[in-house]
Design a protein around this motif. Sequence first.
Motif, PDB file in Angstrom:
ATOM      1  N   SER A  29       1.137  -1.452  -0.200  1.00 55.63           N
ATOM      2  CA  SER A  29       0.265  -0.544  -0.096  1.00 55.63           C
ATOM      3  C   SER A  29       0.558   1.119  -0.117  1.00 55.63           C
ATOM      4  N   TYR A  30       2.152   1.058   0.291  1.00 55.40           N
ATOM      5  CA  TYR A  30       2.842   2.008   0.467  1.00 55.40           C
ATOM      6  C   TYR A  30       3.761   2.309  -0.842  1.00 55.40           C
ATOM      7  N   LYS A  64       1.194   4.320  10.679  1.00 53.15           N
ATOM      8  CA  LYS A  64       2.195   2.962   9.981  1.00 53.15           C
ATOM      9  C   LYS A  64       1.506   4.145   8.969  1.00 53.15           C
ATOM     10  N   ALA A  65       0.508   5.069   7.772  1.00 57.07           N
ATOM     11  CA  ALA A  65       0.663   6.067   7.345  1.00 57.07           C
ATOM     12  C   ALA A  65       1.652   6.997   8.005  1.00 57.07           C
ATOM     13  N   MET A  68       5.307   5.859   7.728  1.00 52.72           N
ATOM     14  CA  MET A  68       5.577   5.615   6.427  1.00 52.72           C
ATOM     15  C   MET A  68       6.041   7.156   4.952  1.00 52.72           C
ATOM     16  N   LYS A  69       5.246   8.470   5.666  1.00 58.70           N
ATOM     17  CA  LYS A  69       5.676   9.060   4.577  1.00 58.70           C
ATOM     18  C   LYS A  69       6.585  10.341   5.517  1.00 58.70           C
TER      19      LYS A  69
END
Length: 197
Positions: A29-30, A64-65, A68-69
Amino acid sequence: MTKGETGRPACAACKYQRRKCSQQCVLASYFPADQPKKFQNAHRLFGVRNIVKTLEQLDGDDQKADAMKSIIFESDMREKFPIYGCVECILYLRQQLQLALQEREYVYTQLAIYRQQHLRLSSSENNSVGNGIMTAPFFSSDSESSQGIIYPDFDKHNSLAYPTSNHVFRLGSQEQQEVSRDIESLTLFNSSLVDDK
């Protein structure tokens, strides 16, 4: 094209490592399949194992988002600025913020001068009505400056341009409305003084 077990294209991470992309792939997803450079930058700076370990230590999708950013931003900045990385971007943004704050102080100082002059002219007009003395308008239509004060003007993008700087700084919508309201009220006052002549 490499495909995963679900029939969709493999993510950039799995494609780079030449493995099947399963439905449980934490990186899918990343790192979309059409953005391989993003994964390569992150892999070069942090390594796949460290990225996966970081994601496993976090609870919830929001954390998590955000992680990852940060990882993607820092790795992209490191590729763009190999020596300083994201520090160069942070320093630039800090400098822009400092300049914007200084320009905001300048605007507030000019507005305070306008208000004082407006109040002074209003009081002097009230005192001189019976004596037949007319006061000169604060704003002059054929001059940008009056009484030694240089007034800022709006450029075509509705941003204030300052004669003391080579830069045009953008104000927020609220500050622009306040400045526009003050200038409009002073312009109306000036026109009323001219009509009284």
